[in-house]
Write a protein that holds these residues in place. Structure first.
Motif: not given
Length: 156
Positions: A1-11, A75-93
């Motif tokens: 997720m970008g340049r975060s210092r927080y990481k997922f180690f064990e899956h 989660l990267r895909a989740f944030k990307s999708f929701t970010g774009r969809t929220i912007i579209d929603y706000l533009l529509e409103k």
């Protein structure tokens, strides 16, 4: 997720994750925006087979406990999708004030969009015991109570 210092180690463990809106803008007070996030969480669970143990959507952030072998990518895909969809929603409103805030808070390295919804990165904390799982689930359940939104977590 970008340049975060927080990481997922064990899956093979669940993770407690916090993800926030830029500058703490309370986007999730809008029911239509919260629905976008809820629908995306359902998609993560049903289509991407991410195990969701619990979550809470607060006015300006989201906490969840999730598990998947490729959780970071999901989660990267989740944030990307929701970010774009929220912007579209706000533009529509025609929500010019919120769009202006999301534009002014955008990081310069985000060149593919005029706006930024989510803060960069995630804050995953590996849950490695039943005791820790219980503590994090209680935190999620009582977050709206602590914030003063409800007196009982079942009302959120």
């Amino acid at each position: 997720m970008g340049r975060s210092r927080y990481k997922f180690f064990e899956h093979h463990y669940p993770y407690f994750i916090t993800s926030s809106i830029v500058e703490g803008i309370p986007l999730f007070i809008h029911p239509g925006i919260s629905k976008i996030v809820l629908d995306a969480l359902c998609y993560l669970q049903n289509e991407n087979k991410v195990t969701l143990y619990g979550y809470v959507i607060m006015p300006n952030h989201l906490h969840l406990i999730a598990e998947h072998k490729a959780l970071s990518e999901k989660l990267r895909a989740f944030k990307s999708f929701t970010g774009r969809t929220i912007i579209d929603y706000l533009l529509e409103k025609n929500s010019k004030n919120i769009l202006r805030q999301l534009s002014s808070k955008k990081l310069k390295n985000h060149r593919d969009s005029k706006h930024q919804v989510w803060q960069e990165g995630l804050h995953p904390k590996q849950i490695f015991s039943a005791k820790m799982m219980k503590q994090k689930m209680e935190y999620i359940n009582y977050n709206p109570v602590k914030a003063g939104f409800v007196e009982n977590p079942v009302h959120w």
